[in-house]
Scaffold this active site. Structure first.
Site, mmCIF file in Angstrom:
data_model
loop_
_atom_site.group_PDB
_atom_site.id
_atom_site.type_symbol
_atom_site.label_atom_id
_atom_site.label_comp_id
_atom_site.label_asym_id
_atom_site.label_seq_id
_atom_site.Cartn_x
_atom_site.Cartn_y
_atom_site.Cartn_z
ATOM 1 N N HIS A 1 -1.187 -4.195 -5.828
ATOM 2 C CA HIS A 1 -0.105 -3.373 -6.390
ATOM 3 C C HIS A 1 -0.038 -3.497 -7.907
ATOM 4 O O HIS A 1 0.991 -3.221 -8.530
ATOM 5 C CB HIS A 1 1.277 -3.757 -5.817
ATOM 6 C CG HIS A 1 1.399 -3.607 -4.343
ATOM 7 N ND1 HIS A 1 1.979 -4.572 -3.543
ATOM 8 C CD2 HIS A 1 1.033 -2.612 -3.494
ATOM 9 C CE1 HIS A 1 1.952 -4.175 -2.287
ATOM 10 N NE2 HIS A 1 1.372 -2.990 -2.221
ATOM 11 N N GLU B 1 2.353 5.056 -9.934
ATOM 12 C CA GLU B 1 0.986 4.571 -10.072
ATOM 13 C C GLU B 1 0.031 5.681 -10.494
ATOM 14 O O GLU B 1 -0.916 5.454 -11.244
ATOM 15 C CB GLU B 1 0.532 3.958 -8.743
ATOM 16 C CG GLU B 1 1.317 2.709 -8.373
ATOM 17 C CD GLU B 1 1.152 2.303 -6.921
ATOM 18 O OE1 GLU B 1 0.260 1.497 -6.655
ATOM 19 O OE2 GLU B 1 1.914 2.800 -6.067
ATOM 20 N N ARG C 1 2.907 -7.217 8.347
ATOM 21 C CA ARG C 1 2.137 -8.383 7.909
ATOM 22 C C ARG C 1 3.004 -9.640 7.877
ATOM 23 O O ARG C 1 4.187 -9.587 7.567
ATOM 24 C CB ARG C 1 1.537 -8.151 6.516
ATOM 25 C CG ARG C 1 0.570 -6.987 6.451
ATOM 26 C CD ARG C 1 0.121 -6.765 5.010
ATOM 27 N NE ARG C 1 -0.615 -5.510 4.875
ATOM 28 C CZ ARG C 1 -0.633 -4.777 3.770
ATOM 29 N NH1 ARG C 1 0.055 -5.167 2.696
ATOM 30 N NH2 ARG C 1 -1.340 -3.653 3.715
ATOM 31 N N ASN D 1 -6.671 8.902 -4.442
ATOM 32 C CA ASN D 1 -6.539 7.639 -3.707
ATOM 33 C C ASN D 1 -7.185 7.862 -2.341
ATOM 34 O O ASN D 1 -6.576 8.432 -1.444
ATOM 35 C CB ASN D 1 -5.062 7.256 -3.561
ATOM 36 C CG ASN D 1 -4.876 5.929 -2.837
ATOM 37 O OD1 ASN D 1 -5.845 5.287 -2.420
ATOM 38 N ND2 ASN D 1 -3.636 5.506 -2.681
ATOM 39 N N ARG E 1 -8.038 5.495 -7.763
ATOM 40 C CA ARG E 1 -7.447 4.177 -7.487
ATOM 41 C C ARG E 1 -8.451 3.361 -6.681
ATOM 42 O O ARG E 1 -8.954 3.806 -5.655
ATOM 43 C CB ARG E 1 -6.159 4.334 -6.679
ATOM 44 C CG ARG E 1 -5.563 2.980 -6.291
ATOM 45 C CD ARG E 1 -4.681 3.095 -5.062
ATOM 46 N NE ARG E 1 -4.165 1.786 -4.669
ATOM 47 C CZ ARG E 1 -3.853 1.455 -3.431
ATOM 48 N NH1 ARG E 1 -4.019 2.323 -2.445
ATOM 49 N NH2 ARG E 1 -3.385 0.262 -3.150
#
Length: 401
Positions: free
Chosen positions: A181, A386, A242, A7, A91
């Protein structure tokens, strides 16, 4: 078969080496502050051996050299020879409309990822750097596979992914809801079906990935029909820094009043809002919990807003799904914050949820059913994985070569 999962960020590189014979992690690590004056490299094996050093990594290629050296190291290594790494899985955040499934890397695929950089400037650019650096260190003969965050959401119908702006902007710039996600939502949805002893094709699920970045997804018969994040990961409900969904006029109003540029607005809404912006304390929920326990009103408000917004998304997705069989909590807060899970579920009795307060209490990072046996809707905690999804996809593609 051993698969290295990567990643790559703009200044970081996380990795895991997974033995696919038993799907166990052999080693994992992180290269931090790539490109800066001094970086940090950390490596840890499954049996507890560790290495942590400060070292300059001018670029991703130098970071991969550190990864290679650690994997082969006489003290903290887990392989004898680089040839033991069968394949590498990456990823990728944004696959746009180009990639609806994981694919083997070739030059055309890299060009496709590059073409999507405008939709995810920091992420996709870093991913391309990571792929090319990986090739230079591990060799082009090692197969590489890319797994997209957006791919699982590609089953959304047009009515769910379109925005009500002039259609020409979709045609010209591909402005639409993509969702993120996806690898996490995919893993936990399939895992909860296993835990329930049912075929995912027979289930209506709502998966809640709640962390510093958060999203909720509605899954019907194994396919995504809607998700909370949109064109970018800014959309949805409030997160660590956010805003989540906003009235667009809030953006133009603040821009006019504060005389802010688009870049400054993006920084404000992505990095200075959410739990941090409301509490004025931190983006880390542990700090907000502590402040709330001490009577801080804004910390309490931040949590009240978060819970309320999550409940609204769950409610709207129950409507979209025409019912729900299970709600799943995952990621940092979803897996570890028992109070948050309780607050969300104890005000949704209308769904037929009977929450098991004792089963939920104190659970951190473990698979567990936290609804009562006679609850009409099952509620589960499922820690996400993941990296394993990426490794599985990589294995499946490489085995066909």
């Amino acid at each position: 078969m051993k698969i290295l999962v990567i990643n790559a960020g703009s200044s970081s590189l996380k990795y895991q080496l997974i033995d696919m014979d038993n799907e166990q992690m052999l080693a994992k690590g992180n290269c931090e502050k790539i490109g800066l004056e001094m970086g940090i490299f950390g490596h840890k094996t499954a049996d507890g051996r560790e290495k942590k050093i400060e070292i300059r990594m001018a670029n991703h290629t130098e970071a991969f050299e550190q990864v290679k050296n650690a994997l082969l190291d006489s003290e903290v290594g887990v392989i004898k020879d680089l040839s033991e790494v069968t394949a590498i899985g990456h990823r990728i955040v944004q696959g746009g409309a180009l990639f609806s499934e994981s694919v083997l890397v070739d030059e055309k695929v890299i060009e496709g990822i590059e073409s999507l950089i405008p939709l995810a400037p920091l992420h996709n650019s870093a991913h391309v750097q990571g792929i090319r650096a990986c090739m230079s260190v591990f060799g082009k003969e090692v197969p590489e596979v890319v797994v997209f965050d957006t791919a699982f959401h590609s089953t959304m119908p047009q009515k769910a992914y379109m925005f009500a702006v002039p259609y020409e902007y979709y045609e010209k710039y591909k402005i639409r809801r993509y969702g993120f996600h996806g690898t996490s939502h995919r893993y936990v949805s399939h895992r909860v079906a296993e835990l329930m002893g049912k075929d995912i094709k027979d289930l209506k699920l709502i998966t809640c990935h709640i962390g510093n970045g958060s999203s909720i997804t509605a899954i019907k018969n194994g396919k995504v029909i809607d998700t909370s994040m949109g064109l970018t990961p800014l959309d949805g409900f409030m997160m660590g820094t956010r805003t989540g969904t906003l009235d667009p006029s809030v953006v133009t109003f603040i821009a006019e009043k504060e005389n802010l540029t688009p870049a400054q607005l993006s920084d404000l809404f992505n990095k200075k809002s959410g739990l941090l912006g409301i509490s004025g304390i931190s983006s880390d929920d542990r700090d907000i919990c502590k402040a709330e326990d001490e009577g801080d009103e804004r910390a309490h408000l931040a949590h009240e807003m978060l819970v309320y917004q999550i409940q609204k998304f769950i409610g709207s997705y129950v409507a979209a799904l025409n019912g729900v069989d299970a709600i799943v909590f995952t990621a940092g807060l979803g897996e570890n914050q028992d109070t948050l899970r309780e607050r969300i579920c104890t005000n949704m009795e209308y769904l037929g949820i009977k929450f098991d307060h004792e089963a939920n209490k104190g659970v951190r990072g473990k698979e567990k059913k936290i609804s009562a046996p006679d609850s009409k809707v099952a509620v589960y905690i499922v820690p996400t994985n993941e990296e394993l999804v990426i490794a599985r996809d990589t294995k499946a593609i490489v085995e066909k070569l």
